[in-house]
Design a protein around this motif. Structure first.
Motif, PDB file in Angstrom:
ATOM      1  N   CYS A   1       0.740  -1.696   0.001  1.00  0.00           N
ATOM      2  CA  CYS A   1       0.264  -0.200   0.276  1.00  0.00           C
ATOM      3  C   CYS A   1       0.660   1.106   0.015  1.00  0.00           C
ATOM      4  CB  CYS A   1      -0.756  -0.144   1.451  1.00  0.00           C
ATOM      5  SG  CYS A   1      -1.835   1.103   1.645  1.00  0.00           S
ATOM      6  N   ILE A   2       1.547   1.420   0.928  1.00  0.00           N
ATOM      7  CA  ILE A   2       2.848   2.505   0.517  1.00  0.00           C
ATOM      8  C   ILE A   2       3.499   2.551  -0.223  1.00  0.00           C
ATOM      9  CG2 ILE A   2       4.978   3.077   2.125  1.00  0.00           C
ATOM     10  CD1 ILE A   2       2.631   3.674   3.542  1.00  0.00           C
ATOM     11  N   GLU A   3       3.738   1.743  -0.835  1.00  0.00           N
ATOM     12  CA  GLU A   3       4.670   1.877  -2.202  1.00  0.00           C
ATOM     13  C   GLU A   3       3.831   2.418  -3.179  1.00  0.00           C
ATOM     14  OE1 GLU A   3       8.408   2.458  -2.428  1.00  0.00           O
ATOM     15  OE2 GLU A   3       7.707   1.453  -1.030  1.00  0.00           O
ATOM     16  N   ARG A   4       2.818   1.480  -3.184  1.00  0.00           N
ATOM     17  CA  ARG A   4       1.784   2.635  -4.408  1.00  0.00           C
ATOM     18  C   ARG A   4       1.396   4.232  -4.340  1.00  0.00           C
ATOM     19  NH1 ARG A   4      -2.130  -0.363  -2.170  1.00  0.00           N
ATOM     20  NH2 ARG A   4      -1.829  -2.730  -3.358  1.00  0.00           N
ATOM     21  N   TYR A   5       1.751   4.012  -2.986  1.00  0.00           N
ATOM     22  CA  TYR A   5       1.090   5.991  -3.123  1.00  0.00           C
ATOM     23  C   TYR A   5       2.210   6.691  -2.852  1.00  0.00           C
ATOM     24  CZ  TYR A   5      -3.724   4.911  -2.614  1.00  0.00           C
ATOM     25  OH  TYR A   5      -4.387   4.583  -2.683  1.00  0.00           O
ATOM     26  N   ARG A   6       2.953   6.284  -2.857  1.00  0.00           N
ATOM     27  CA  ARG A   6       5.006   6.704  -2.190  1.00  0.00           C
ATOM     28  C   ARG A   6       5.100   7.944  -3.569  1.00  0.00           C
ATOM     29  NH1 ARG A   6       7.995   6.331   1.452  1.00  0.00           N
ATOM     30  NH2 ARG A   6       7.453   3.597   1.853  1.00  0.00           N
ATOM     31  N   LEU A   7       4.982   7.702  -4.428  1.00  0.00           N
ATOM     32  CA  LEU A   7       5.367   8.685  -5.583  1.00  0.00           C
ATOM     33  C   LEU A   7       4.449   9.748  -5.530  1.00  0.00           C
ATOM     34  CD1 LEU A   7       6.764   6.432  -8.238  1.00  0.00           C
ATOM     35  CD2 LEU A   7       8.256   8.153  -7.130  1.00  0.00           C
ATOM     36  N   GLY A   8       3.439   9.514  -5.453  1.00  0.00           N
ATOM     37  CA  GLY A   8       2.526  10.682  -5.195  1.00  0.00           C
ATOM     38  C   GLY A   8       2.364  11.572  -4.016  1.00  0.00           C
ATOM     39  N   ALA A   9       3.210  11.218  -3.230  1.00  0.00           N
ATOM     40  CA  ALA A   9       3.165  11.587  -1.877  1.00  0.00           C
ATOM     41  C   ALA A   9       3.980  12.062  -2.046  1.00  0.00           C
ATOM     42  CB  ALA A   9       3.173  10.383  -1.212  1.00  0.00           C
ATOM     43  N   GLU A  10       5.436  11.271  -2.581  1.00  0.00           N
ATOM     44  CA  GLU A  10       6.473  12.739  -2.878  1.00  0.00           C
ATOM     45  C   GLU A  10       6.326  14.189  -3.857  1.00  0.00           C
ATOM     46  OE1 GLU A  10       9.290   9.315  -4.075  1.00  0.00           O
ATOM     47  OE2 GLU A  10       9.634   9.135  -2.062  1.00  0.00           O
ATOM     48  N   ALA A  11       5.769  13.326  -4.787  1.00  0.00           N
ATOM     49  CA  ALA A  11       5.490  14.666  -5.501  1.00  0.00           C
ATOM     50  C   ALA A  11       5.019  15.586  -4.665  1.00  0.00           C
ATOM     51  CB  ALA A  11       4.360  14.194  -6.539  1.00  0.00           C
ATOM     52  N   ARG A  12       3.500  15.308  -4.051  1.00  0.00           N
ATOM     53  CA  ARG A  12       3.138  16.606  -2.769  1.00  0.00           C
ATOM     54  C   ARG A  12       3.928  16.664  -1.750  1.00  0.00           C
ATOM     55  NH1 ARG A  12      -2.288  15.827  -1.171  1.00  0.00           N
ATOM     56  NH2 ARG A  12      -2.488  17.498  -0.951  1.00  0.00           N
ATOM     57  N   GLY A  13       5.032  16.793  -1.952  1.00  0.00           N
ATOM     58  CA  GLY A  13       5.450  17.079  -0.688  1.00  0.00           C
ATOM     59  C   GLY A  13       5.555  15.434   0.603  1.00  0.00           C
ATOM     60  N   ILE A  14       5.052  15.152   0.897  1.00  0.00           N
ATOM     61  CA  ILE A  14       4.083  14.782   2.024  1.00  0.00           C
ATOM     62  C   ILE A  14       5.283  13.317   2.050  1.00  0.00           C
ATOM     63  CG2 ILE A  14       2.364  12.988   3.127  1.00  0.00           C
ATOM     64  CD1 ILE A  14       0.385  15.168   1.336  1.00  0.00           C
ATOM     65  N   ARG A  15       6.536  12.884   3.016  1.00  0.00           N
ATOM     66  CA  ARG A  15       6.679  11.671   3.527  1.00  0.00           C
ATOM     67  C   ARG A  15       5.519  10.911   3.461  1.00  0.00           C
ATOM     68  NH1 ARG A  15       8.461  16.080   6.593  1.00  0.00           N
ATOM     69  NH2 ARG A  15       7.635  15.150   8.699  1.00  0.00           N
ATOM     70  N   LEU A  16       5.729   9.535   3.052  1.00  0.00           N
ATOM     71  CA  LEU A  16       5.218   8.407   4.013  1.00  0.00           C
ATOM     72  C   LEU A  16       6.194   7.199   4.809  1.00  0.00           C
ATOM     73  CD1 LEU A  16       2.715   6.743   0.869  1.00  0.00           C
ATOM     74  CD2 LEU A  16       2.794   8.292   2.741  1.00  0.00           C
ATOM     75  N   GLN A  17       5.892   7.299   5.544  1.00  0.00           N
ATOM     76  CA  GLN A  17       6.380   6.259   6.605  1.00  0.00           C
ATOM     77  C   GLN A  17       6.007   4.870   6.613  1.00  0.00           C
ATOM     78  OE1 GLN A  17       9.500   6.404   7.549  1.00  0.00           O
ATOM     79  NE2 GLN A  17       9.294   8.630   6.684  1.00  0.00           N
ATOM     80  N   VAL A  18       6.397   3.569   6.656  1.00  0.00           N
ATOM     81  CA  VAL A  18       5.560   2.673   7.076  1.00  0.00           C
ATOM     82  C   VAL A  18       6.726   1.709   8.529  1.00  0.00           C
ATOM     83  CG1 VAL A  18       6.591   1.344   5.533  1.00  0.00           C
ATOM     84  CG2 VAL A  18       4.553   0.580   6.333  1.00  0.00           C
ATOM     85  N   ALA A  19       6.023   1.484   9.390  1.00  0.00           N
ATOM     86  CA  ALA A  19       6.099   0.724  10.565  1.00  0.00           C
ATOM     87  C   ALA A  19       6.054  -0.702  10.549  1.00  0.00           C
ATOM     88  CB  ALA A  19       5.863   1.683  12.014  1.00  0.00           C
ATOM     89  N   LEU A  20       6.411  -2.063  10.295  1.00  0.00           N
ATOM     90  CA  LEU A  20       5.784  -2.880  10.613  1.00  0.00           C
ATOM     91  C   LEU A  20       6.073  -3.905  11.528  1.00  0.00           C
ATOM     92  CD1 LEU A  20       7.053  -4.468   6.858  1.00  0.00           C
ATOM     93  CD2 LEU A  20       5.374  -3.206   7.530  1.00  0.00           C
ATOM     94  N   ALA A  21       4.797  -4.920  11.887  1.00  0.00           N
ATOM     95  CA  ALA A  21       5.231  -5.486  12.926  1.00  0.00           C
ATOM     96  C   ALA A  21       6.171  -6.269  13.167  1.00  0.00           C
ATOM     97  CB  ALA A  21       3.474  -6.531  13.259  1.00  0.00           C
ATOM     98  N   ASP A  22       6.975  -6.952  14.588  1.00  0.00           N
ATOM     99  CA  ASP A  22       7.852  -7.594  15.100  1.00  0.00           C
ATOM    100  C   ASP A  22       7.071  -8.775  14.789  1.00  0.00           C
ATOM    101  OD1 ASP A  22       9.664  -5.559  15.132  1.00  0.00           O
ATOM    102  OD2 ASP A  22       9.026  -5.182  17.193  1.00  0.00           O
ATOM    103  N   GLU A  23       6.135  -9.650  15.572  1.00  0.00           N
ATOM    104  CA  GLU A  23       5.448 -10.215  15.029  1.00  0.00           C
ATOM    105  C   GLU A  23       5.051 -11.156  13.478  1.00  0.00           C
ATOM    106  OE1 GLU A  23       3.776 -12.541  18.774  1.00  0.00           O
ATOM    107  OE2 GLU A  23       5.023 -10.723  20.084  1.00  0.00           O
ATOM    108  N   LEU A  24       4.417 -12.430  13.336  1.00  0.00           N
ATOM    109  CA  LEU A  24       3.706 -11.732  12.137  1.00  0.00           C
ATOM    110  C   LEU A  24       2.756 -12.040  12.491  1.00  0.00           C
ATOM    111  CD1 LEU A  24       4.462 -13.336   9.225  1.00  0.00           C
ATOM    112  CD2 LEU A  24       3.267 -16.013  10.224  1.00  0.00           C
ATOM    113  N   PRO A  25       2.018 -10.520  11.677  1.00  0.00           N
ATOM    114  CA  PRO A  25       0.400 -10.212  11.487  1.00  0.00           C
ATOM    115  C   PRO A  25      -0.735 -10.789  10.911  1.00  0.00           C
ATOM    116  CG  PRO A  25       1.783  -8.072  10.626  1.00  0.00           C
ATOM    117  CD  PRO A  25       2.733  -9.698  10.965  1.00  0.00           C
ATOM    118  N   VAL A  26      -1.376 -12.113  11.143  1.00  0.00           N
ATOM    119  CA  VAL A  26      -1.712 -12.772  10.396  1.00  0.00           C
ATOM    120  C   VAL A  26      -2.989 -12.423  10.454  1.00  0.00           C
ATOM    121  CG1 VAL A  26      -2.110 -15.133   8.989  1.00  0.00           C
ATOM    122  CG2 VAL A  26      -0.152 -14.171   9.224  1.00  0.00           C
TER     123      VAL A  26
END
Length: 340
Positions: A199-224
């Motif tokens: 999801c983050i990679e899908r929107y990263r280029l568009g966000a950066e073009a608007r000067g908005i930083r996208l951050q993702v923090a993933l879970a340490d344990e398997l989030p299934v």
């Protein structure tokens, strides 16, 4: 031979049992206009004393009309709050000259609410479709009479924009229709870390073009979680897309996945314009927009959060939102975790 009184009691008992088996409230009245059975007070929940009094008065009026052999159906509207509706129907049970009769009492508030939602939905869809279609017609008419290349290019671009908006609206309507089938058909174990990263990679280029930083923090344990990967991806994508649209250049949007013993949470936070407190309870309604002008300017259809709500409900999850105007908004999705 069995006494007539005993036979009469047996018939009364039979009627009582039959009435008790019905899901709606029932009032049985004999040929002498005496109430021999009544259970509507238990079967038709009301909002308070005032509703109960109004129901009693309506039933008394129906009994009076039945004396005149006038058997009616009426809808009782109680303004509340909250507003509620009751359907009362009088039906003779045969016999002469004054037959016994039955009055059925049904709380139809939820049915009325659904009818209003359906009417509003049709009206909103018509309005939302009319706007881009009307724009395309006007722009095409202007284009057909234009010879200046620069103007032709500008009008053509606007037609493409309106067509794109119309396509997004139709796509969202189809998605919403599909999601309202509450039964999940494609159920798999879904790793929310993977969905969040995509999801983050899908929107990263568009966000950066608007000067908005996208951050993702993933879970340490398997989030299934168990569910439909497409639906879950759609929910996260709508929330991230909204966070970007309602943020100013220089702001940050974060998608965080965390786990607990029983749940997986997806937390989407932004530093955007925020949502007024008066609107928080309505943001998941179809076509409801906090800032209609900005939503249309950014291409929003007003269906994104409604889609999110349906996805979460389909997965037996919960969604919460906190927001402060001028500071930002945080959506928290909690889904049942698949144990290892």
């Amino acid at each position: 031979m069995e006494p007539a009184a005993s036979r009469h009691l047996d018939v009364a008992e039979l009627w009582s049992r039959a009435a008790a088996s019905l899901s709606i409230g029932v009032v049985l009245v004999d040929a002498e206009y005496r109430t021999v059975y009544s259970d509507y007070a238990d079967k038709t929940p009301t909002g308070g004393f005032a509703e109960r009094i109004l129901l009693e008065r309506a039933i008394s009026a129906l009994k009076h009309d039945a004396r005149l052999e006038l058997y009616r159906s009426q809808t009782l509207e109680v303004f509340g709050p909250p507003k509620s509706y009751f359907q009362l129907v009088t039906t003779p049970l045969g016999g002469a000259p004054h037959p016994p009769f039955i009055i059925t009492v049904e709380n139809i508030t939820e049915r009325k609410r659904l009818e209003e939602v359906r009417r509003d939905f049709v009206a909103n869809v018509s309005h939302e479709l009319k706007t881009p279609v009307g724009g395309i017609v006007l722009l095409a008419d202007a284009l057909s009479q234009e010879s200046d290349p620069a103007t032709v290019l500008r009008l053509s671009k606007r037609i493409l924009d309106e067509g794109d908006r119309l396509a997004r609206l139709v796509t969202d309507l189809l998605d919403l229709s599909k999601l309202e089938e509450t039964e999940l058909h494609q159920i798999h174990d879904v790793n929310l870390n993977e969905v969040a990263s995509e999801c983050i990679e899908r929107y990263r280029l568009g966000a950066e073009a608007r000067g908005i930083r996208l951050q993702v923090a993933l879970a340490d344990e398997l989030p299934v979680v168990s569910g439909d990967r497409w639906q879950l991806s759609s929910a996260l994508s709508n929330l991230v897309d909204n966070a970007i649209k309602y943020s100013e250049p220089g702001a940050e949007v974060q998608l965080k996945i965390v786990t607990s013993q029983t749940n997986v949470e997806a937390i989407i936070s932004d530093q955007g314009i925020g949502i007024p407190a008066r609107d928080l309870s309505r943001i998941f309604e179809r076509f409801y927009r906090v800032d209609a002008d900005r939503s249309r300017a950014t291409g929003g259809t007003g269906l994104g959060l409604s889609i999110v709500r349906h996805v979460i409900e389909n997965h037996q999850g919960k969604i919460d939102v906190t927001s402060t105007e001028g500071v930002g908004t945080t959506f928290t999705i909690a889904l049942p975790r698949v144990s290892a």
